[in-house]
Design a protein around this motif. Sequence first.
Motif, short mmCIF file in Angstrom:
data_model
loop_
_atom_site.label_atom_id
_atom_site.label_comp_id
_atom_site.label_asym_id
_atom_site.label_seq_id
_atom_site.Cartn_x
_atom_site.Cartn_y
_atom_site.Cartn_z
N ASP A 37 0.85 -1.20 0.00
CA ASP A 37 0.00 0.00 0.00
C ASP A 37 0.88 1.25 0.00
N ALA A 93 1.36 3.73 2.00
CA ALA A 93 1.01 4.95 2.75
C ALA A 93 1.82 5.06 4.04
N ARG A 144 9.23 8.32 5.66
CA ARG A 144 9.69 7.58 6.83
C ARG A 144 10.71 6.52 6.40
N ARG A 203 1.49 13.11 -0.48
CA ARG A 203 0.99 14.48 -0.41
C ARG A 203 1.91 15.31 -1.29
N VAL A 216 -4.00 9.97 -4.09
CA VAL A 216 -4.13 8.52 -3.85
C VAL A 216 -3.84 7.76 -5.15
N TRP A 253 4.49 21.29 4.63
CA TRP A 253 3.98 19.93 4.85
C TRP A 253 5.11 18.92 5.00
N ARG A 265 -9.46 6.60 5.53
CA ARG A 265 -9.25 5.27 4.96
C ARG A 265 -10.52 4.49 5.24
N LEU A 273 -7.71 4.45 0.85
CA LEU A 273 -7.62 5.88 1.14
C LEU A 273 -8.62 6.63 0.28
N VAL A 308 -9.75 10.54 -0.59
CA VAL A 308 -9.39 11.95 -0.42
C VAL A 308 -10.61 12.83 -0.68
#
Lengths: 504, 504
Positions: free
Chosen positions: A101, A103, A127, A497, A504, B441, B497, B502, B504
């Motif tokens: 996925d 995310a 991350r 983002r 998405v 962001w 989600r 997900l 948006v």
Amino acid sequence: MSVTSTNPVSGAQRVLDIAEATDADVLAVTELARSVVADYSRRPLEWRAEMLRAMADELEGDAESLVATAAEETALPLARLQGELRRTAFQLRFFADVVTDGAFLGASIDHATDSPMGPLPDLRRMRVPLGVVAVFGSSNFPFAFSVPGGDTASALAAGCPVVVKAHPAHPATSAATFAALERGARRCDAPEGTLSLVFGFDAGVALVEAPAVSAASFTGSVRAGRALWERANARTVPIPFYGELGAANPLVVTRAAALERGVEIGGGLAGSMTLGAGQFCTKPGLFFVPTGAGGDALVATAVSALDDLDGFTMLSAGIAENYRVATRSISTVEGVRALVHSALGHAAQTSAQLFEVDAVTFGAPGAGTLREECFGPLALVVRYASEEELVTALETSEPALTFSLFATVNDPDAPSLLDVGSRHAGRVIVNGFPTGVGVSWSMQHGGPWPSTTSSATTSVGAAAIERWLRPVAYQTVPDDLLPDALRESNPLDIPRRVDGQLQV
Amino acid sequence: MSVTSTNPVSGAQRVLDIAEATDADVLAVTELARSVVADYSRRPLEWRAEMLRAMADELEGDAESLVATAAEETALPLARLQGELRRTAFQLRFFADVVTDGAFLGASIDHATDSPMGPLPDLRRMRVPLGVVAVFGSSNFPFAFSVPGGDTASALAAGCPVVVKAHPAHPATSAATFAALERGARRCDAPEGTLSLVFGFDAGVALVEAPAVSAASFTGSVRAGRALWERANARTVPIPFYGELGAANPLVVTRAAALERGVEIGGGLAGSMTLGAGQFCTKPGLFFVPTGAGGDALVATAVSALDDLDGFTMLSAGIAENYRVATRSISTVEGVRALVHSALGHAAQTSAQLFEVDAVTFGAPGAGTLREECFGPLALVVRYASEEELVTALETSEPALTFSLFATVNDPDAPSLLDVGSRHAGRVIVNGFPTGVGVSWSMQHGGPWPSTTSSATTSVGAAAIERWLRPVAYQTVPDDLLPDALRESNPLDIPRRVDGQLQV
């Protein structure tokens, strides 16, 4: 020293061909794990997912033998262990889905722009894995919260090599499940050292202190968890330590619900508190029940259901002994009445216990014992005479993993009680029991201190992966030097983002 | 005791009409904040955003006076302070956008379904505010990292009342910015107690220990930060403590880059390390420069630029004295050469310093002093003779907030150095200086220990809000009892989600 496996039913012991790890062993194992961080963490996400799925396949392929081994060491029923193994395999596959996925990487791209602060450079954040993760297996779920459990699955999914410390209550199961995971890893050519297993109490301490370890997770008692958490904080370089320490989970029955279906709820309570011999960290331990006819019927039903039960074999004689000590300690608090009168047993054998106390006594300063978790098939009924008494008692309770509310449709007391619950727990349940913890995107298994050492995280569900990651921002880094997750063309096809807009 | 404001240029002091908070004051202020948690956290997101925008307006409306007050207390130039105030107002408005965006709530809905684990009940997860947040203002950014700064903005955005502990280096500025924020809060009818301010060293300690406080953030020295972090952990109920403790941020120039544009980079280095008199937690403090002609030219340019600079007035005489002590301590390490020879000054006055050492000496066990942050306009040039020497020295360095790399197009050394950087820092920059920290962001301001106490978080940028939240799951909760963020109709119109997808 050799590792011993004990059958809690018979007390029989057998010496396994496994040695407890010395400090030097732990150092070597963790350094080996560190040496493969770069290789392992850089494998493609799709590869990582495949390895998790291969591990699930290997567990299922060996199910019959694994379940038999676990049954011998834990005294848990076969059907329960079969279900737990299915869940554990499902969990590994679920984390494979979480990996692909994408995310979980939290990828975010801000293109260079002007702002009221002046020009802002191109900046991209994602991350990255923390490094080697130490996992402490728990006693009560020899599969789902042990070697092949959620901590291992989520850490491997995050891109972190794992060193597991086996729980002494099921060493043969630990070794056999580890072998299955290792076969899966080898099938996918994972680097040697991606997953390791150590045995022994001292090895656990050495593990938390090993310089190569970057984070740790633990499921178990408040005492052991806090001690390890303190060691993690006392390191020269402290590491995050995620302890899931259990709780005396409150379950509240409103006056209206007790009147409407007290008998039904009472039967359910007896079942939920004795599931797995009460050896669940989500076991409801405190039943807040109104005084009066509805509450009386509820309690009578629960007592009668518990009286009908046979005794239980606990996971180990040590756990049973702790249970007996806790039971006696509760029974001697002034104002506490025993509602069932089964013998407390000996060795690993014991029985369900239900006590009762009024809400005012429960909330008194001297009654702290009543508010602590008792691991095993014991619960305390707290009888309240008014909503005010109930709320006061609930506010006195320690925060917990779960909070259950039994209410009627349009119950006038439900909104304020749910509010109390969401402030005091990580999962709030209406008209259901807390003892099932499904693996899913929305699960939260972790609540405010002391139920977990970090209330911001969960040890079950998709978000469990977040514990093993930290964000890194890349500023004006040329596209060809960026990690794939942040390259302009989005080669991994993950949600990101971009300039503040979720895509998405 | 009354609070005193000191002008670091003249040393002149004036006593303010403000008393340091006693323990009883701190208790009262934090309990007041706790009493408004329910009211404040439940206001609509749109209202919360409006309040943050009103605070930004009030700051800007009072800009001239606020900047004048800050200039007198900090000796920072007017243009810098004007820019910082603009940034601070922008930051409040940015967090208003983060609030209305709603993704920070992490809403996730799993409808009831069947699974290999058996039937799963309806389960919905979101993040909820932690409660009262304690914020420690920092000395070096009297607006952006102080009373009206990112910690305050992000905590208020998360739905948490805030109690700020003012930094003693700019008490008048703290009081005036607080008054502006309070006007904004009052304009929006925020509950009394949503934001409070306390003064005094002891008040800071009392704040971390106050039972009503649920989390804390701090920007400042490693020593003070660690001491407070330990107190936060030693509480009966420990709380998350987010310390942003600064770092000796490494900046690496590859051999190719030094040859290509050593002079240009050398000039830039001198500017970046002396920006704000070097009083930035992102100040590059370690310059890894190759031996040979390119590196020599780079260093010569930096030295010449520094020699041309006037002295600096530091934020306070105390900070200047610490700087002098650190400078002397570095200069006495064997093998360290001073490259500029300015007088170290007295009171708040001092000057830029540049030292040089070879990479082997830098990495030696006895040279730990060289690897620590020195707060002020000082840097250490580490000369390396080979890439191997460079990487060894970098691995010896302490993890930092930032890692900067100057490289050429297709630089052969860039990929491996970027890898080292992303393992050792929270933000990696190519061909740029680390001293600008934009609010956006994707910003990450926080790195591995000891640069921050929690590498999983940031104190600047959208994700800073995550520090003040914890997840709660709602199981089989009727729609009318769910928080708006989790209701089936998505009344807040936020990203969620749903059944793993997900939306948006």
